[in-house]
Design a protein around this motif. Structure first.
Motif, PDB file in Angstrom:
ATOM      1  N   PHE B 186       0.846  -1.202   0.000  1.00 60.26           N
ATOM      2  CA  PHE B 186       0.000   0.000   0.000  1.00 60.26           C
ATOM      3  C   PHE B 186       0.889   1.263   0.000  1.00 60.26           C
ATOM      4  CE2 PHE B 186      -3.323  -2.590   2.587  1.00 60.26           C
ATOM      5  CZ  PHE B 186      -3.691  -3.269   1.442  1.00 60.26           C
ATOM      6  N   ASP B 191      -2.316  -1.393  -5.528  1.00 55.93           N
ATOM      7  CA  ASP B 191      -3.562  -1.996  -5.021  1.00 55.93           C
ATOM      8  C   ASP B 191      -3.705  -3.397  -5.615  1.00 55.93           C
ATOM      9  OD1 ASP B 191      -6.032  -2.640  -4.123  1.00 55.93           O
ATOM     10  OD2 ASP B 191      -7.111  -1.084  -5.238  1.00 55.93           O
ATOM     11  N   PHE B 221      -3.297  -4.073  14.404  1.00 60.82           N
ATOM     12  CA  PHE B 221      -3.700  -3.817  13.009  1.00 60.82           C
ATOM     13  C   PHE B 221      -3.168  -2.470  12.534  1.00 60.82           C
ATOM     14  CE2 PHE B 221      -6.723  -2.207   9.832  1.00 60.82           C
ATOM     15  CZ  PHE B 221      -6.721  -3.243   8.928  1.00 60.82           C
ATOM     16  N   ASP B 222      -2.432  -2.516  11.424  1.00 59.30           N
ATOM     17  CA  ASP B 222      -1.916  -1.290  10.829  1.00 59.30           C
ATOM     18  C   ASP B 222      -2.510  -1.163   9.435  1.00 59.30           C
ATOM     19  OD1 ASP B 222      -0.529   0.715   9.619  1.00 59.30           O
ATOM     20  OD2 ASP B 222       1.474   0.032  10.222  1.00 59.30           O
ATOM     21  N   PRO B 223      -3.333  -0.138   9.213  1.00 60.08           N
ATOM     22  CA  PRO B 223      -4.019  -0.047   7.912  1.00 60.08           C
ATOM     23  C   PRO B 223      -3.066   0.137   6.732  1.00 60.08           C
ATOM     24  CG  PRO B 223      -4.390   1.939   9.214  1.00 60.08           C
ATOM     25  CD  PRO B 223      -3.699   0.966  10.108  1.00 60.08           C
ATOM     26  N   GLU B 224      -1.817   0.475   7.027  1.00 65.03           N
ATOM     27  CA  GLU B 224      -0.876   0.661   5.918  1.00 65.03           C
ATOM     28  C   GLU B 224      -0.234  -0.653   5.489  1.00 65.03           C
ATOM     29  OE1 GLU B 224       1.851   3.802   6.706  1.00 65.03           O
ATOM     30  OE2 GLU B 224       0.325   5.325   6.352  1.00 65.03           O
ATOM     31  N   ASN B 225      -0.467  -1.668   6.278  1.00 66.27           N
ATOM     32  CA  ASN B 225       0.101  -2.980   5.930  1.00 66.27           C
ATOM     33  C   ASN B 225      -0.923  -3.838   5.207  1.00 66.27           C
ATOM     34  OD1 ASN B 225       2.491  -2.377   7.125  1.00 66.27           O
ATOM     35  ND2 ASN B 225       2.112  -3.536   9.002  1.00 66.27           N
ATOM     36  N   CYS B 226      -0.439  -4.615   4.251  1.00 64.11           N
ATOM     37  CA  CYS B 226      -1.331  -5.546   3.565  1.00 64.11           C
ATOM     38  C   CYS B 226      -1.163  -6.927   4.203  1.00 64.11           C
ATOM     39  CB  CYS B 226      -0.990  -5.614   2.083  1.00 64.11           C
ATOM     40  SG  CYS B 226      -2.019  -6.781   1.194  1.00 64.11           S
ATOM     41  N   TYR B 227      -2.265  -7.489   4.661  1.00 59.08           N
ATOM     42  CA  TYR B 227      -2.200  -8.794   5.321  1.00 59.08           C
ATOM     43  C   TYR B 227      -2.856  -9.900   4.479  1.00 59.08           C
ATOM     44  CZ  TYR B 227      -1.448  -5.728   9.374  1.00 59.08           C
ATOM     45  OH  TYR B 227      -0.978  -4.784  10.230  1.00 59.08           O
TER      46      TYR B 227
END
Lengths: 123, 735
Positions: B186, B191, B221-227
């Motif tokens: 991200f 995307d 949870f970090d919204p900048e990381n893609c899990y």
């Protein structure tokens, strides 16, 4: 578009309306105010998505995260009035059964989604 | 492993699948099958074909190939389901049933092959796609079907063959894309969804699973990381390079693995080692997105196991050897794999002989332990006594569990009568409904198997002669649709199975008249229904004015009677004019645990099933009447018998006191006079040997804790025997 959250407290819990884009900035802001939802432990949260104009990978990941979190908080998170961008992502990523909410597809959007997979719960 | 065991497993599995197929078809006959039903039928046929192919049973494979094509088109909605197809598929099921059992024994006759062909010919007009010749080899057939199965999209016609021995996957035209974006994508402004969406421009996403295993806890949870990760079943006419190009811009920021068409199970195992998720989880994901079918999933699991343990997997061995026999023996090893079993079902199939063996050994163990317990009881060592009690308690639990292993619900065997009733209804032009009750009633497997013929006979009789034609029923003010009802329940240590119809009932006058005509009986018709209906079980007796090819009331009932008798059971009939008839089969549990009441006459022990015992009394002079056959109990006269009069017992002369056990004999009460009442006793019924098959009044035996044998009293037949003996005495006295 500037993201916006409107909350209405109801008997069962609360109804939340999201507008705009569900992308990283919106999620970051939401997380700083997440205590608004925390107070609803054990209750039902209806999340209205009809105002969502865009959702990207971070957004769908966030919705998945919320769904899982609501389970651990004994909350019921129900997504309603999915906008077309949301429906398209659910369709593409086969996530209908993950959320398990009833989906309504408007007549004019019928050709834009297929829901050929990911609609059945697999144990 | 012995090959015959593998074939047995194939037979059992096929039988189950075909029964399931039949049940679905019958259930949906009036409503048409839904997608789930069609998928289940398809899976059944597909599984049988797969296994038959591995054994080289070409007749079965060739036949199933066409049936499978039809089912595949139905489940994909290429063609609509029409009611006539139910009939056709039922025919196909019957023929398949025949093929499966006969082909394992040897060659199928040409006559049977052409019969199968005639069924297939009937199917062809419904098939949209042209049917390839069924006379292909099994291997070829499997390839064709697998290909067909996975090429649902009409735009995909790439022809790539697979072969089972190499464990190549069925997904002949499709790619497997494992896509795991890095956590920082991200931040890179990428995307992942957009790349996946782009795939749709060069092909079709057949299925996709979003992997959410690594979504963190709320506070991490970090919204900048893609899990997220993605497993994609993708099909395209484009080559691998074009598919790879879709991910050009993200390639450096992700783990990407694309398998072109033709990848194998081994490739998946390799891939599972590179991906962060667990192998079994990945296997399930691949199964969910239809990269693996059930069979391949098992091979996958086995391969994983073999890599971990270093023991070569069956699939590997099969692929190494071309020798058919060798392949089959490897398959047997595969069948015995516990991993397979644990994923396939929560139940396992065990040879019934092994269970018998176990039960026998447990029985011996119980006796030995009882002896040991007695000896320990005589010692003063309290610790030893305590330990021995614990052992006995555990042993009793083991005994109970092991005995239950043989018990099966009767419902499974009831199921097949739906088909019989349906077919007979059509043949006889009657509208018949089958109702079953008490499907969950458990009975010894041996009895269930032996009950099949008598029950079939009774059901056929009920349909043919019990039920009237619809017009006649209407005239009699009945429902147009006739009913045949199968009921099972436990009663007083027995299992009762009833076959009832709501037809005309049996005419007593007609039966008696026929009996007189045949010279079996003479004189006036007795009042007792039982005596009249008994005539029906006389060999060659029939009251049917017209004997059809289906049945004749009376024709063959003697065989039913003998069969039930050989199971130490009894059969009785109840009938009401214009309301119907009921055939009541009373069967012992044979090999089961029952709660018994232990009594003794001299040194001999007897067990009376507890459920039949109403009360026990001291048989005092107050009860005795002048009659030697009845005694008075609270103002009622109750018939009784003395066990010592019927069984040779060493009578204890020092035992002046007599006791009487009041038992329930059908709707009536009766008394059994004994010497000692020893109380409740949980007992294992051991079937009597063939030498004692005709001994009346005893349903089995049991070994007591001290090693002595106790006979289990069969109360109804004991009283029946008493009546016979008394009658004989009476008539000989008159004579």
């Amino acid at each position: 578009m500037e993201p916006k959250q409107t909350i209405q407290i109801t008997k069962e819990g609360m109804e939340v309306q999201w507008n705009g884009y569900i992308t990283v900035p919106f999620i970051k802001e939401w997380l700083t105010n997440s205590n608004l939802w925390e107070t609803q432990k054990g209750k039902k949260i209806i999340l209205n998505l009809n105002g969502i104009e865009r959702i990207d990978s971070s957004g769908i990941q966030f919705l998945m995260f919320l769904k899982k979190r609501s389970h651990s908080n004994q909350q019921i998170l129900a997504l309603t009035n999915h906008s077309l961008p949301v429906l398209k992502v659910l369709d593409l990523l086969g996530l209908v059964s993950f959320f398990g909410d009833r989906i309504k597809v408007k007549k004019e959007h019928a050709n834009e989604v297929e829901f050929r997979y990911g609609t059945r719960k697999v144990s | 492993m012995d090959l015959s065991e593998v074939i047995d497993a194939y037979l059992v599995e096929s039988d189950e699948l075909l029964r399931e197929m039949e049940a679905i078809l019958l259930r949906t006959e009036s409503s048409l099958p839904n997608d789930e039903d069609l998928n289940a039928i398809f899976r059944a046929v597909h599984t049988i074909k797969g296994t038959a192919g591995m054994f080289g049973y070409e007749s079965t494979v060739s036949f199933t190939h066409v049936v499978e094509n039809l089912l595949d088109e139905l489940r994909s909605h290429v063609i609509p389901f029409k009611p006539i197809l139910t009939e056709l598929l039922l025919k196909a099921k019957d023929h398949l049933s025949f093929l499966v059992s006969e082909e394992t024994k040897g060659k199928i006759t040409n006559e049977k092959i052409s019969f199968g062909q005639s069924i297939l010919d009937e199917m062809k007009p419904f098939l949209q796609s042209s049917v390839s010749s069924p006379k292909t080899t099994s291997k070829e057939t499997i390839n064709q079907t697998d290909q067909h199965k996975h090429s649902n999209s009409s735009d995909l016609q790439n022809e790539v063959t697979t072969n089972l021995e190499g464990n190549k996957l069925a997904a002949t035209t499709s790619y497997l894309i494992s896509f795991r974006p890095n956590q920082n994508v991200f931040a890179q402004g990428l995307d992942p969804i957009s790349f996946i969406g782009y795939l749709k421009k060069i092909g079709t996403i057949l299925s996709l699973k979003t992997i959410d295993q690594f979504l963190p806890d709320p506070n991490e949870f970090d919204p900048e990381n893609c899990y997220l990760g993605f497993e994609i079943h993708f099909s395209s006419k484009e080559n691998l390079e074009t598919v790879q190009n879709v991910f050009n811009f993200i390639e450096a920021d992700c783990f990407l693995h694309i398998y072109p068409p033709g990848f194998t199970v081994e490739d998946l195992v390799d891939l599972s080692n590179q991906l962060p998720e667990e192998e079994i989880y990945l296997g399930n994901v691949w199964k969910e997105i239809q990269i693996l079918d059930d069979h391949q999933f098992l091979i996958y699991l086995e391969e994983i196991k073999s890599r971990k343990t270093g023991i070569p997997s069956t699939s590997a061995l099969v692929s190494q050897g071309n020798n058919k026999e060798e392949s089959e023996s490897k398959l047997s090893h595969h069948n015995a794999d516990p991993i397979k079993d644990s994923h396939k079902s929560s139940t396992i199939k065990v040879d019934s002989k092994r269970i018998d063996n176990l039960i026998n050994r447990v029985g011996e163990l119980v006796v030995s332990c009882a002896n040991m317990n007695q000896l320990i009881g005589e010692s003063d060592d309290s610790n030893l006594q305590e330990s021995s009690l614990i052992v006995m308690r555990l042993l009793n639990e083991v005994r109970e569990i092991s005995l239950k292993l043989r018990m099966v619900p009767i419902g499974e065997s009831f199921q097949k009568y739906s088909r019989i009733v349906r077919d007979l209804g059509k043949e006889l032009k009657k509208d018949i409904r089958l109702i079953t009750e008490g499907d969950e009633t458990e009975l010894d497997r041996n009895i269930v198997e032996k009950l099949s013929d008598p029950l079939t006979h009774l059901v056929r009789n009920a349909c043919d002669h019990g039920l009237e034609l619809p017009e006649e029923r209407k005239k009699n003010g009945k429902d147009y649709q006739g009913t045949v009802k199968l009921t099972a329940y436990h009663e007083a240590g027995n299992v009762i199975i009833e076959v009832a119809d709501d037809g005309n009932g049996i005419s007593k006058e007609k039966v008696w008249k026929k009996g007189v005509e045949k010279g079996i009986v003479s004189g006036e018709m007795p009042d007792s229904d039982e005596e009249v209906y008994k005539l029906l079980f006389h060999p060659g007796f029939s009251t049917a004015s017209q004997i059809t090819n289906v049945s004749g009331r009376g024709v063959g009932l003697d065989v039913v009677y003998k069969n039930i008798e050989s199971l130490r059971g009894s059969i009785s009939i109840k009938s009401i004019p214009n309301q119907g008839s009921r055939f009541i089969l009373r069967l012992p549990l044979t090999l089961a645990i029952i709660e018994g009441f232990l009594v003794a006459v001299g040194k001999s022990h007897f067990i009376i099933p507890m459920e039949m015992v109403l009360e026990c009394l001291h048989f005092s002079d107050d009860h005795k009447t002048d009659s030697n056959q009845f005694f008075a109990l609270r103002g009622n006269l109750i018939p009784f018998l003395r066990l010592r009069d019927y069984y040779p017992c060493d009578v204890d002369s020092d035992q002046p006191r007599e006791n009487i056990v009041i038992v329930r004999n059908g709707d009536k009460k009766a008394g059994i006079v004994v010497e000692k009442l020893l109380g409740e006793y949980q007992t294992v019924i051991k079937p009597m040997g063939s030498v004692f098959r005709h001994v009346k009044g005893v349903s089995g035996s049991s070994i007591l804790g001290d090693g002595n044998v106790a006979l289990i009293i069969d109360v109804p037949s004991l009283f029946e025997r008493t009546i016979t003996v008394e009658n004989q005495k009476f008539y000989s006295h008159r004579g």
